[in-house]
Design a protein around this motif. Structure first.
Motif, PDB file in Angstrom:
ATOM      1  N   ALA A  76       1.349  -4.224  -8.531  1.00 54.10           N
ATOM      2  CA  ALA A  76       1.152  -2.796  -8.264  1.00 54.10           C
ATOM      3  C   ALA A  76       2.003  -1.947  -9.193  1.00 54.10           C
ATOM      4  N   GLY A 131       0.620  -2.242 -12.853  1.00 53.77           N
ATOM      5  CA  GLY A 131      -0.660  -1.569 -12.990  1.00 53.77           C
ATOM      6  C   GLY A 131      -0.530  -0.059 -13.001  1.00 53.77           C
ATOM      7  N   HIS A 132       0.293   0.473 -12.118  1.00 50.99           N
ATOM      8  CA  HIS A 132       0.427   1.926 -12.040  1.00 50.99           C
ATOM      9  C   HIS A 132       1.316   2.478 -13.150  1.00 50.99           C
ATOM     10  N   ALA A 158      -1.137   2.963 -15.758  1.00 46.14           N
ATOM     11  CA  ALA A 158      -1.961   4.139 -15.450  1.00 46.14           C
ATOM     12  C   ALA A 158      -1.242   5.418 -15.864  1.00 46.14           C
ATOM     13  N   GLU A 215       0.826  -1.209   0.000  1.00 39.46           N
ATOM     14  CA  GLU A 215       0.000   0.000   0.000  1.00 39.46           C
ATOM     15  C   GLU A 215       0.861   1.262   0.000  1.00 39.46           C
ATOM     16  N   GLN A 223      -5.553  -8.181  -9.280  1.00 39.65           N
ATOM     17  CA  GLN A 223      -5.090  -6.929  -8.684  1.00 39.65           C
ATOM     18  C   GLN A 223      -4.956  -5.840  -9.745  1.00 39.65           C
ATOM     19  N   GLU A 224      -4.475  -6.212 -10.925  1.00 38.99           N
ATOM     20  CA  GLU A 224      -4.353  -5.240 -12.017  1.00 38.99           C
ATOM     21  C   GLU A 224      -5.728  -4.764 -12.477  1.00 38.99           C
ATOM     22  N   ILE A 240       0.367   6.559  -6.892  1.00 36.12           N
ATOM     23  CA  ILE A 240      -0.891   7.297  -7.047  1.00 36.12           C
ATOM     24  C   ILE A 240      -0.621   8.799  -6.986  1.00 36.12           C
ATOM     25  N   ALA A 291      -8.044   3.499 -10.733  1.00 38.25           N
ATOM     26  CA  ALA A 291      -7.321   4.622 -11.345  1.00 38.25           C
ATOM     27  C   ALA A 291      -8.220   5.404 -12.288  1.00 38.25           C
ATOM     28  N   GLU A 333       2.205   1.866  -3.406  1.00 36.21           N
ATOM     29  CA  GLU A 333       1.125   2.333  -4.276  1.00 36.21           C
ATOM     30  C   GLU A 333       0.781   3.796  -4.015  1.00 36.21           C
ATOM     31  N   ASN A 384      -8.302  -4.465 -10.602  1.00 36.35           N
ATOM     32  CA  ASN A 384      -8.712  -3.536  -9.553  1.00 36.35           C
ATOM     33  C   ASN A 384      -8.069  -2.172  -9.757  1.00 36.35           C
ATOM     34  N   ILE A 385      -6.776  -2.164 -10.106  1.00 28.79           N
ATOM     35  CA  ILE A 385      -6.048  -0.912 -10.318  1.00 28.79           C
ATOM     36  C   ILE A 385      -6.647  -0.139 -11.491  1.00 28.79           C
TER      37      ILE A 385
END
Length: 369
Positions: free
Chosen positions: A114, A117-118, A121, A51, A240-241, A58, A248, A54, A243-244
């Motif tokens: 994480a 995924g980010h 994003a 977290e 998890q991806e 974010i 996002a 992340e 979810n991201i």
């Protein structure tokens, strides 16, 4: 501790702070440190490590959208991401030293998802900010390094006695089952609040996760516990991806999503290395800077972008044109897109750059420029 109790309003406000804000040091140096100190179990420590990393990613996304992602903010984010990624490596090593190999593999898997995924994003945000591109490339590279650590840890687990591997696989199967159910509920609940393309992108990851989970159960029933553990880990990462993607898109009001394809990691890292060499020669580095809007020729929400070397980097608020550095023509497939299902050739001209876009039936985008 008195400050936290007496200044509850300040600490709450600090939770919303971004790099450069007055309360940001309170957020990262006090409230987060206190939260970390209260995590006693292995699971809680691993969840908080993911977290906290992340949170930094974010923040980078939010700064990019707000057009506040300048070089100073980028350097601060990169330092903190690096520091917290190293903390994850240290925690994983401690877990393995205590014989908790499955927990270490789970931590590395969670961090990998994480990061990937980010990174996607950051690339999916409508921006031509060179600092966002630099962060995305660095995060992608770190994800690849984390994947290598995870694979090594999974191999280490597979070499243990069968009973231990079976127990680890069974635990991971239960965790994957709960994760998939949780993410499915979350994704379905957001169907009406995100674009069709975003929802399709998340659904594609979730569908993949479910298929991988099913294969993991087959492996488990066949007694291939090591393979089953790996499959369940992969299913959790894919969920998890998903979810991201939804989180996002909702947080940043995004309409489209770029998936980093299987060859994109090495391509992006190679481009960054080339850009570093250009920087040494006092040449402006490149960015993901051209938004390709093919709405009139296909669907209204199909957009794509590319990172092209030799193009001027645009700082936030800087509208000045910079002369292009000559670059050779190339054709490379950088990103896979989830929801494109037509075979279309589009020619788009942006400023002085002409781009031929071939949208293939397999959902990939091929760029010629």
């Amino acid at each position: 501790m008195l400050l936290v109790v007496a200044g509850g309003g300040a600490t709450f406000a600090a939770e919303q702070a971004l790099p450069g804000d007055f309360l940001y040091p309170l957020k990262v140096n006090l409230t987060e440190e206190l939260r970390g100190a209260l995590n006693f179990s292995t699971e809680a420590q691993a969840d908080w490590a993911i977290e906290r990393l992340e949170r930094r990613l974010i923040e980078a996304e939010q700064l990019n959208v707000a057009q506040r992602l300048d070089e100073r903010a980028k350097d601060q984010i990169e330092r903190r991401v690096s520091s917290q990624a190293q903390a994850v490596v240290t925690l994983a090593a401690q877990l393995k030293a205590r014989g908790q190999t499955a927990a270490a593999a789970g931590l590395e898997s969670g961090i990998e998802a994480a990061l990937r995924g980010h990174a996607e994003a950051m690339l999916s945000i409508i921006s031509n900010n060179v600092h966002a591109a630099d962060i995305a490339v660095g995060v992608t590279e770190r994800a690849q390094a984390t994947a290598e650590d995870r694979i090594e840890t999974e191999h280490e687990l597979a070499g243990k006695v069968s009973a231990e591997v079976k127990a680890a696989a069974e635990g991971k199967m239960n965790a994957a089952s709960h994760k998939l159910a949780e993410v499915e509920r979350f994704v379905n609940s957001k169907k009406g609040s995100v674009s069709a393309e975003i929802f399709a992108a998340a659904q594609a990851r979730l569908t993949a996760a479910q298929a991988i989970f099913t294969q993991g159960k087959v492996d488990f029933e066949a007694g291939a516990y090591g393979e089953a553990f790996v499959a369940f880990q992969q299913a959790i990462r894919s969920a998890q991806e998903a979810n991201i993607i939804i989180a996002a898109a909702e947080r940043l009001h995004m309409e489209s999503w770029i998936k980093i394809g299987p060859d994109a990691t090495s391509t992006l890292m190679r481009q960054r290395d080339d850009d570093d060499e250009l920087d040494d020669q006092s040449t402006t580095s490149t960015s993901v800077e051209i938004l390709l809007d093919a709405a009139q020729k296909m669907r209204s929400d199909i957009r794509s972008r590319l990172e092209q070397r030799g193009r001027p980097a645009v700082e936030p608020g800087d509208g000045d044109d910079v002369a292009d550095d000559a670059s050779s023509s190339s054709s490379r497939e950088l990103f896979n897109r989830t929801s494109v299902n037509t075979n279309t050739d589009v020619e788009i001209e942006a400023e002085d750059v002409k781009v031929n876009v071939n949208l293939n039936t397999n959902g990939s985008v091929e760029l010629d420029f």
